[in-house]
Design a protein around this motif. Structure first.
Motif, PDB file in Angstrom:
ATOM      1  N   MET A 115       0.832  -1.204   0.000  1.00  0.00           N
ATOM      2  CA  MET A 115       0.000   0.000   0.000  1.00  0.00           C
ATOM      3  C   MET A 115       0.866   1.253   0.000  1.00  0.00           C
ATOM      4  N   ASP A 116       0.279   2.357  -0.405  1.00  0.00           N
ATOM      5  CA  ASP A 116       0.943   3.646  -0.274  1.00  0.00           C
ATOM      6  C   ASP A 116       1.059   3.981   1.211  1.00  0.00           C
ATOM      7  N   PRO A 117       2.273   4.259   1.698  1.00  0.00           N
ATOM      8  CA  PRO A 117       2.451   4.445   3.149  1.00  0.00           C
ATOM      9  C   PRO A 117       1.741   5.664   3.713  1.00  0.00           C
ATOM     10  N   LEU A 118       1.745   6.788   2.987  1.00  0.00           N
ATOM     11  CA  LEU A 118       1.136   8.003   3.535  1.00  0.00           C
ATOM     12  C   LEU A 118      -0.386   7.936   3.485  1.00  0.00           C
ATOM     13  N   VAL A 119      -0.938   7.318   2.449  1.00  0.00           N
ATOM     14  CA  VAL A 119      -2.389   7.139   2.407  1.00  0.00           C
ATOM     15  C   VAL A 119      -2.835   6.217   3.538  1.00  0.00           C
ATOM     16  N   ALA A 120      -2.056   5.146   3.770  1.00  0.00           N
ATOM     17  CA  ALA A 120      -2.400   4.222   4.856  1.00  0.00           C
ATOM     18  C   ALA A 120      -2.325   4.915   6.209  1.00  0.00           C
ATOM     19  N   LEU A 121      -1.320   5.762   6.417  1.00  0.00           N
ATOM     20  CA  LEU A 121      -1.219   6.485   7.694  1.00  0.00           C
ATOM     21  C   LEU A 121      -2.350   7.485   7.857  1.00  0.00           C
TER      22      LEU A 121
ATOM     23  N   SER B 184       8.685   4.035   8.098  1.00  0.00           N
ATOM     24  CA  SER B 184       9.964   3.339   8.221  1.00  0.00           C
ATOM     25  C   SER B 184      10.078   2.304   7.104  1.00  0.00           C
ATOM     26  N   THR B 185      10.648   2.729   6.013  1.00  0.00           N
ATOM     27  CA  THR B 185      10.946   4.134   5.760  1.00  0.00           C
ATOM     28  C   THR B 185      10.229   4.586   4.497  1.00  0.00           C
ATOM     29  N   LEU B 186      10.070   5.885   4.388  1.00  0.00           N
ATOM     30  CA  LEU B 186       9.511   6.491   3.190  1.00  0.00           C
ATOM     31  C   LEU B 186      10.657   6.858   2.263  1.00  0.00           C
TER      32      LEU B 186
ATOM     33  N   THR C 236       0.197  17.953   4.959  1.00  0.00           N
ATOM     34  CA  THR C 236      -1.224  17.631   5.035  1.00  0.00           C
ATOM     35  C   THR C 236      -1.486  16.553   6.072  1.00  0.00           C
ATOM     36  N   LEU C 237      -0.664  15.508   6.076  1.00  0.00           N
ATOM     37  CA  LEU C 237      -0.850  14.428   7.032  1.00  0.00           C
ATOM     38  C   LEU C 237      -0.610  14.902   8.459  1.00  0.00           C
ATOM     39  N   ASP C 238       0.376  15.766   8.663  1.00  0.00           N
ATOM     40  CA  ASP C 238       0.625  16.271  10.008  1.00  0.00           C
ATOM     41  C   ASP C 238      -0.547  17.114  10.496  1.00  0.00           C
ATOM     42  N   VAL C 239      -1.127  17.903   9.596  1.00  0.00           N
ATOM     43  CA  VAL C 239      -2.289  18.722   9.969  1.00  0.00           C
ATOM     44  C   VAL C 239      -3.492  17.834  10.283  1.00  0.00           C
ATOM     45  N   LEU C 240      -3.762  16.861   9.407  1.00  0.00           N
ATOM     46  CA  LEU C 240      -4.937  16.018   9.595  1.00  0.00           C
ATOM     47  C   LEU C 240      -4.827  15.131  10.830  1.00  0.00           C
TER      48      LEU C 240
END
Length: 305
Positions: free
Chosen positions: A65-71, A86-88, A104-108
């Motif tokens: 999976m895409d790591p940032l979408v999953a997070l 770990s790791t991008l 965006t991820l940090d804000v959300l």
């Protein structure tokens, strides 16, 4: 020492139900963080051997999976745990796009992101995304420059050897200021120097603790030479469990061992000064329910120590 758990973003349990079960259970169990990895290819015959023992790429990487979408999905279903990569492999996309995604991820997630970057090990993946394998260290340096600039002043521009970004207003800023912590997976002398010189911390994989702490001392020394406070750096140690039925000899740990040996290794890591340790059960031939049960026994065993 904080404890983390890898999300099932590889293999048969890389699905909404798998991620939901692990991320919600991890919060209930008292884990401090959740982590994802990064793959874009699973070649039948990779051009370079897998860097860890055994030297064969795990079959679970065939479904990734895409790591940032999953997070981001995990962030929507948790409230407390930190969210790390770990790791991008940040070299696979333009740094401006990377900066936007991370911010965006940090804000959300209300400031729960830990950015763990790596250079990867397989040239095939670089070729597939039209990024040169050669010069990736310099590409990383300029990517870090762009991230720092994007997270800094409201008006930002960049002109470097690889990327040019015209002056622009950046209204989107991360919840964590001046930005989310950026850690680097590195083991070469140059990589260790880079961590000490400009990163927020180090993302090693499990190895004998004397070797681990010896490399950490190199990083701390580099930080001092760069006039940085080494006490501000952090280490997040990845442990990929490879369980054996019988107790492994000390020279085999942590490459393989019993469940109790891995708990002892985590306790010893805490005593040695490791700031965070996160475990990945994803390469074990076990069901999701069995891995969730192991996650509970692991955190209980380490905390009890």
């Amino acid at each position: 020492m904080k404890l983390g758990l890898a999300l099932p973003t590889f293999g048969p349990d890389a699905c909404p139900e798998g991620i939901l079960r692990v991320c919600r259970t991890a919060e209930d169990m008292g884990y401090d963080s959740l982590w994802t990895g990064d793959r874009v290819l699973a070649p039948r015959v990779p051009s370079a051997p897998y860097p860890s023992h055994p030297r064969v790429m795990p079959r679970v990487y065939e479904n990734h999976m895409d790591p940032l979408v999953a997070l981001t999905f995990a962030a929507a279903h948790t409230t407390r745990v930190r969210l790390g990569t770990s790791t991008l492999n940040g070299m696979w996309q333009p740094p401006l796009m990377l900066a936007r995604s991370l911010t965006t991820l940090d804000v959300l997630s209300h400031g729960r992101l830990i950015v763990g970057l790596g250079l990867g090990w397989m040239p095939d993946e670089y070729a597939a995304v039209s990024v040169p394998w050669k010069g990736r260290g310099a590409r990383l340096e300029e990517t870090l420059d762009v991230l720092e600039g994007y997270w800094g002043d409201d008006v930002f521009a960049h002109e470097g050897p690889l990327f040019t970004i015209p002056e622009t207003v950046v209204g989107l800023k991360p919840s964590q200021r001046p930005g989310p912590p950026v850690l680097l997976a590195a083991f070469s002398p140059g990589g260790l120097r880079r961590v000490g010189r400009r990163l927020d911390g180090w993302l090693p994989t499990a190895m004998p603790l004397p070797d681990l702490m010896g490399m950490w001392k190199v990083i701390q020394k580099e930080a001092v030479q760069a006039e940085r406070d080494p006490a501000t750096l952090r280490m997040a140690l990845r442990v990929n469990l490879r369980l054996s039925d019988t107790k492994a000899s000390p020279d085999r740990m942590p490459q393989s061992g019993t469940f109790a040996q891995y708990i002892d290794y985590a306790r010893a890591a805490a005593e040695a000064g490791v700031h965070e340790l996160f475990v990945d059960f994803g390469q074990l031939s076990a069901s999701l329910a069995e891995r969730v049960d192991m996650a509970g026994r692991f955190v209980e065993g380490v905390r009890r120590g």
